[in-house]
Design an enzyme around this catalytic site. Structure first.
Site, PDB file in Angstrom:
ATOM      1  CE  LYS A  16      -3.916   2.291   1.205  1.00  0.00           C
ATOM      2  NZ  LYS A  16      -3.658   3.066  -0.020  1.00  0.00           N
TER       3      LYS A  16
ATOM      4  CE  LYS B 137       5.055   7.415  -1.850  1.00  0.00           C
ATOM      5  NZ  LYS B 137       4.585   7.689  -0.472  1.00  0.00           N
TER       6      LYS B 137
ATOM      7  CB  THR C 142      -1.040  13.541   6.005  1.00  0.00           C
ATOM      8  OG1 THR C 142      -1.443  12.545   5.067  1.00  0.00           O
ATOM      9  CG2 THR C 142       0.456  13.471   6.199  1.00  0.00           C
TER      10      THR C 142
ATOM     11  CG  ASN D 180      -3.270  16.831   1.716  1.00  0.00           C
ATOM     12  OD1 ASN D 180      -2.902  16.223   2.711  1.00  0.00           O
ATOM     13  ND2 ASN D 180      -4.537  16.895   1.365  1.00  0.00           N
TER      14      ASN D 180
ATOM     15  CB  SER E  44      -5.172   5.049   3.077  1.00  0.00           C
ATOM     16  OG  SER E  44      -5.067   6.129   2.188  1.00  0.00           O
TER      17      SER E  44
HETATM   18  N1  GLU Z   1       1.243   8.912   0.196  1.00  0.00           N
HETATM   19  C1  GLU Z   1       0.910   8.850   1.580  1.00  0.00           C
HETATM   20  C2  GLU Z   1       2.120   8.431   2.397  1.00  0.00           C
HETATM   21  O1  GLU Z   1       3.239   8.630   1.985  1.00  0.00           O
HETATM   22  C3  GLU Z   1      -0.325   8.015   1.837  1.00  0.00           C
HETATM   23  C4  GLU Z   1      -0.272   6.602   1.392  1.00  0.00           C
HETATM   24  C5  GLU Z   1      -1.623   5.894   1.514  1.00  0.00           C
HETATM   25  O2  GLU Z   1      -2.579   6.535   1.909  1.00  0.00           O
HETATM   26  O3  GLU Z   1      -1.675   4.713   1.187  1.00  0.00           O
HETATM   27  O4  GLU Z   1       1.998   7.971   3.493  1.00  0.00           O
END
Ligand code: GLU
Length: 427
Positions: free
Chosen positions: A83, A119, A203, A234, A361
């Site tokens: 994820k 990622k 976040t 964000n 998420s």
């Molecule tokens: N891109 C965000 C992070 O670096 C969220 C990742 C997600 O929600 O899966 O944590």
């Protein structure tokens, strides 16, 4: 000449991102050694299990075809599906995506989610692309990676310069390919398409909880605390708002073009109203300072919420904050972490501080799987519980093992993954 400069710039970026990956591997090794795991565990975890590179042809608005490069890295799926977000940025490289996928595994371990880390990224500049070009690129990326992703395989989400609209296109493309509605394929979606309440500000909420907990440990009251936030995307913009609402004085903020400083506190509501969708706001002002000056401002709490490698060997001695809370991924180098720690500055590391996003998420994915949706209050309460528990766990590990919070977070983060890999008989 221009082309040559560009390729020099690109190889400079590539080198920097490789350094980030190597720094991550160094701490993983240190964490595993401290926990007493044998060498083969490190050999398994030092690189992602899988990295797919794709080339995505996109019809641009002027009729030409442009070929974009994209990546998807899946670090470890012993605990569960991988994820993590997808970033759209001109500086994306393969090493960066690999490092970011490892950080996602650590985040999932720290907040105890049933996931491994993944990622993705596309080398592009969305600030220079139209809405339709972005849609074609987003859909093209999903077609290119569709075989290795899915609600029980690898679940993408937003990251730098990607948002709920992009998630919606990606979800639609995936659902068309599979020929059934698949909201659980991706998180960070708009509410009407199965998004979760509280995901957009998650976040920043997580960072806010970490700031509150860290300030408590350092005996700094939040009311009146002087806060500097680097980055107004964000995470940074919501965070500035939450800090302001908590009674702190946000004296500095920045975007990619410059920074604003007011020792009496900035008018955050006004700045939020004026920022564009990429978090740009300083261009509207004359009296700006540089990002470098911003980081060195006299303040209580410094929150890097922009990009990697902002606090380095060069400026770590000049940081005046008492607490640094990393809302961005990788803003402080290894050397700078050592310098700040020696100087008695408490660093709350990225893999803990920015884990609120992936936590909500996860809540979104659970809601999609159940087809039953939670209220904003339920999301907030559960997020609070998860982050406080994770903070205490990392903080206590740091105290008990006499290590800094970054190493402690890595120790907490790798453990479940290493155990799961062992039970599966991989190592
Ligand atoms: N891109 C965000 C992070 O670096 C969220 C990742 C997600 O929600 O899966 O944590």
């Amino acid at each position: 000449m221009v082309a040559q400069n560009r390729s020099e710039e690109r190889s400079e970026t590539e080198k920097e991102k490789l350094d980030i990956l190597e720094a991550t591997q160094t701490i993983i090794k240190e964490a595993l050694d401290k926990l007493g795991y044998p060498e083969e565990v490190y050999e398994l975890l030092k690189e992602p299990l899988r990295v797919l590179t794709v080339r995505i042809p996109v019809r641009m608005d002027d009729g030409s075809i442009k070929i974009f490069t994209g990546y998807r890295a899946q670090h470890n799926d012993a605990v569960g599906p991988t994820k993590g977000g997808v970033r759209f940025h001109p500086d994306v490289t393969e090493s960066e995506v690999k490092a970011l996928s490892i950080w996602m595994s650590l985040k999932a371990g720290i907040v105890d989610l049933p996931y491994g880390g993944g990622k993705g990224g596309i080398v592009c500049d969305p600030r220079e692309m139209s809405f339709r070009e972005l849609e074609r690129l987003s859909r093209g990326y999903v077609r290119a990676i569709s075989q290795i992703v899915g609600p029980t395989k690898d679940i993408p989400a937003p990251d730098v310069f990607t948002n709920s609209q992009i998630m919606a296109w990606m979800m639609d493309e995936y659902s068309r390919i599979r020929e059934f509605d698949s909201p659980g394929f991706i998180t960070g979606k708009p509410l009407v398409l199965g998004g979760s309440h509280g995901r957009e500000s998650a976040t920043a909420k997580g960072v806010t909880i970490c700031i509150r907990e860290a300030a408590k440990r350092k005996g700094i009251p939040l009311e009146g605390a002087r806060v500097v936030v680097q980055g107004f995307g964000n995470a940074g913009s919501y965070l500035a708002k939450f800090m302001h609402d908590a009674g702190a004085k946000v004296i500095g903020i920045s975007d990619a073009y410059g920074a604003l400083y007011d020792p009496n506190g900035l008018d955050i509501d006004y700045l939020l109203e004026r920022r564009d969708s990429f978090g740009t706001v300083t261009k509207l002002f004359k009296n700006t300072i540089t990002n470098k000056e911003l980081l060195e401002l006299d303040c209580d709490i410094l929150v890097p919420a922009a990009i990697e490698n902002q606090i380095t060997e060069e400026n770590a001695h000049n940081i005046k904050a008492k607490i640094v809370v990393e809302a961005a991924n990788g803003p402080t180098t290894l050397k700078a972490t050592e310098i700040l720690t020696e100087r008695g500055i408490l660093i709350v590391p990225d893999v803990l501080a920015s884990s609120g996003g992936v936590t909500v998420s996860y809540f979104e994915w659970v809601q999609n799987n159940q087809g039953y949706y939670w209220t904003e209050k339920e999301v907030e309460e559960r997020l609070e519980e998860v982050i406080v528990k994770a903070f205490n766990n990392v903080y206590n590990t740091a105290i008990n093992r006499k290590v800094n919070m970054r190493l402690a977070a890595y120790m907490v983060g790798v453990r479940k993954m290493a155990e799961a890999s062992r039970f599966r008989g991989w190592i």
